[in-house]
Design an enzyme around this catalytic site. Structure first.
Site, PDB file in Angstrom:
ATOM      1  N   CYS A  84       0.831  -1.205   0.000  1.00  0.00           N
ATOM      2  CA  CYS A  84       0.000   0.000   0.000  1.00  0.00           C
ATOM      3  C   CYS A  84       0.868   1.259   0.000  1.00  0.00           C
ATOM      4  O   CYS A  84       1.921   1.294   0.620  1.00  0.00           O
ATOM      5  CB  CYS A  84      -0.891  -0.032   1.247  1.00  0.00           C
ATOM      6  N   CYS A  87       1.119   4.709   3.775  1.00  0.00           N
ATOM      7  CA  CYS A  87       2.135   5.059   4.784  1.00  0.00           C
ATOM      8  C   CYS A  87       3.526   4.822   4.201  1.00  0.00           C
ATOM      9  O   CYS A  87       3.708   3.967   3.352  1.00  0.00           O
ATOM     10  CB  CYS A  87       1.992   4.182   6.034  1.00  0.00           C
ATOM     11  N   CYS A 165      -7.433  -0.299   7.934  1.00  0.00           N
ATOM     12  CA  CYS A 165      -6.299   0.613   7.814  1.00  0.00           C
ATOM     13  C   CYS A 165      -6.000   1.138   9.207  1.00  0.00           C
ATOM     14  O   CYS A 165      -6.874   1.744   9.849  1.00  0.00           O
ATOM     15  CB  CYS A 165      -6.626   1.762   6.861  1.00  0.00           C
ATOM     16  N   GLN A 289      -9.755  19.242   8.758  1.00  0.00           N
ATOM     17  CA  GLN A 289      -8.521  18.552   9.130  1.00  0.00           C
ATOM     18  C   GLN A 289      -8.797  17.086   9.468  1.00  0.00           C
ATOM     19  O   GLN A 289      -9.713  16.794  10.233  1.00  0.00           O
ATOM     20  CB  GLN A 289      -7.871  19.245  10.319  1.00  0.00           C
ATOM     21  N   TYR A 318      -5.545  32.308   3.330  1.00  0.00           N
ATOM     22  CA  TYR A 318      -5.825  30.888   3.051  1.00  0.00           C
ATOM     23  C   TYR A 318      -6.636  30.294   4.214  1.00  0.00           C
ATOM     24  O   TYR A 318      -6.272  29.270   4.789  1.00  0.00           O
ATOM     25  CB  TYR A 318      -4.525  30.098   2.873  1.00  0.00           C
ATOM     26  N   ASP A 387      -1.693  30.064   6.194  1.00  0.00           N
ATOM     27  CA  ASP A 387      -1.740  28.592   6.213  1.00  0.00           C
ATOM     28  C   ASP A 387      -1.943  28.133   4.778  1.00  0.00           C
ATOM     29  O   ASP A 387      -3.023  27.678   4.394  1.00  0.00           O
ATOM     30  CB  ASP A 387      -2.882  28.121   7.119  1.00  0.00           C
ATOM     31  N   CYS A 414       2.514  23.019   5.716  1.00  0.00           N
ATOM     32  CA  CYS A 414       2.495  21.561   5.545  1.00  0.00           C
ATOM     33  C   CYS A 414       3.648  21.104   4.663  1.00  0.00           C
ATOM     34  O   CYS A 414       3.701  19.933   4.272  1.00  0.00           O
ATOM     35  CB  CYS A 414       1.154  21.117   4.955  1.00  0.00           C
TER      36      CYS A 414
END
Length: 459
Positions: A84, A87, A165, A289, A318, A387, A414
């Site tokens: 997968c 991750c 998951c 989020q 933003y 942001d 981010c």
């Protein structure tokens, strides 16, 4: 000048020692100065590696056998981890992940921004770092045995069927499995992206961490939803706490998940959840989020850096659906939020009303155009919060912030690379980066969020 020769060739099996990790979690080894990227390698480890591909300056390899292991290596908990693509870091202990992410931020600030002097705090981790995602968004496929749903295999569009998951809320796993089974029982076909035929493209489950409310979103290629009545009856019967079922139509040949047509086919168009004491309405299309527990940690740090006394005017660039704006409004005199997505601003206004917050004002448009207009109207912000998306701030916006000369800038990021680039521009414009606090919003992935505090340099 002699032509430089590459010291390894495709299919060579060699011994290497990993010195570092890339931003996407691959191990970095050097072979006579030549860089080799190898998934699952950890710094300090030695391994046998097969060379898969070579380019002029770097190549790619496959880990065959470890001859010495890092103290931070661990056995991945997920049985499909190596297939997968969801991750990237489950083979690294959580302590090791937090160290890696802190270094990732430090390296980006130094290399891209020339900001070696800036103090980067240890990453604030999550305990336990599992079962945190409140939204599952999975493509649907078909095999001989019936429908499958799961994440894509790394670097492909092959769906890895998934029953559970470990970074999803368990309720979302249950929703996906139940909807998959019901659709299979009713004979609803999966969308085939190669042939551009079939019906069911994606199943999305949204979960309110505090309220326990569930939204199910079905995305189809066809405007008609086959067996719609039976589908609704069974979903509402078999999924506890479901409050909303939404149908989205995406007839296009595209990798974009949502189409333009969205309708609520049962229940309410929203579910609700809280971050701290602020309530949010969450629609099928609205951004919210995915880790509300760590979002609270992130926003608390942003509030601390904003250092509001109740007298300040704050601009939130933003602003999205108003998540940070509404936190700020509780402690500011006035907050102005701007966002280019009209639906997000409609949600922000709705969320302000929902929380009886009257000192937050929201506008649709590009931050780099709206904020200068506000400035011309005489709005002077003591604090500006940004942001931005992964690409960072628009250069025009950064110039506008410098011209507005606020006392403090709180930059929520981010992407450490664009954070470093933008902090450099703001430093050159008369601000000083005081500190950076990384927060682990997405355990077991390579992503890291940061909050940076900048202050005006008094001349």
């Amino acid at each position: 000048m002699a032509k430089q020769t590459i010291p390894v060739q495709k299919n060579d099996i060699i011994e290497v020692e990993f010195q570092d990790m890339t931003h996407d979690g691959s191990g970095v080894a050097k072979v006579n100065g030549y860089t080799l990227f190898v998934p699952y390698g950890l710094p300090g480890e030695k391994a046998k590696v097969k060379v898969l591909k070579t380019k002029k300056a770097y190549g790619y390899g496959k880990l065959l056998q470890l001859t010495s292991e890092s103290e931070f290596r661990t056995e991945p908990s997920c049985p499909i981890y190596n297939q997968c693509g969801g991750c990237q870091l489950q083979h690294l202990t959580y302590e090791g992940q937090l160290n890696y992410k802190q270094k990732q931020v430090q390296d980006a600030l130094a290399r891209i921004g020339g900001l070696e002097h800036v103090h980067v705090h240890p990453v604030i981790g999550m305990e336990p770092p599992w079962r945190y995602r409140n939204k599952a968004q999975v493509p649907v496929g078909e095999e001989e045995a019936g429908l499958i749903a799961g994440f894509y295999q790394k670097s492909s569009h092959r769906i890895i069927n998934m029953e559970a998951c470990l970074i999803q809320e368990e309720s979302n796993d249950q929703v996906v499995n139940i909807v998959k089974r019901i659709a299979n029982d009713l004979g609803i076909s999966a969308y085939d992206e190669q042939e551009h035929r079939g019906v069911l493209r994606h199943i999305i489950a949204k979960y309110g961490k505090q309220t326990k409310e569930i939204m199910v979103v079905l995305i189809t290629k066809t405007k008609d939803l086959p067996h719609k009545k039976q589908l609704i009856e069974r979903i509402t019967k078999e999924i506890p706490n479901v409050k909303s079922i939404v149908h989205n139509v995406n007839p296009k040949r595209t990798n974009v998940i949502f189409g333009d047509e969205t309708s609520t086919i049962w229940g309410e168009p929203y579910i609700y959840d809280y971050i701290g004491d602020i309530k949010f309405a969450i629609s099928a299309r609205s951004f919210y989020q995915v880790n509300p527990v760590q979002t609270k940690v992130l926003y608390d740090k942003a509030l601390e850096y904003a250092a509001l006394t109740g007298k300040e005017t704050v601009i939130d660039a933003y602003c999205g659906i108003g998540t940070i704006s509404l936190f700020l409004a509780k402690q500011a005199h006035k907050v102005y939020g701007v966002e280019i997505v009209g639906e997000a601003i409609a949600d922000a206004k709705r969320n302000a009303r929902l929380n009886h917050i009257e000192n937050a004002e929201f506008a649709v448009g590009q931050a780099e155009k709206v904020i200068p207009w506000w400035h011309k109207q005489g709005i002077q912000a003591a604090v500006i919060v940004v942001d931005p998306p992964r690409k960072g701030c628009d250069e025009v916006l950064l110039k506008t912030i410098i011209a507005m000369n606020p006392e403090r800038i709180v930059y929520v990021s981010c992407n450490p690379a664009t954070l470093a680039r933008d902090l450099r521009i703001l430093e050159d414009g008369g601000f000083e980066t005081k500190e950076v606090q990384p927060v682990d919003m997405f355990p077991h992935t390579t992503h890291v969020e940061c909050v940076a505090l900048m202050s005006r340099v008094e001349k």
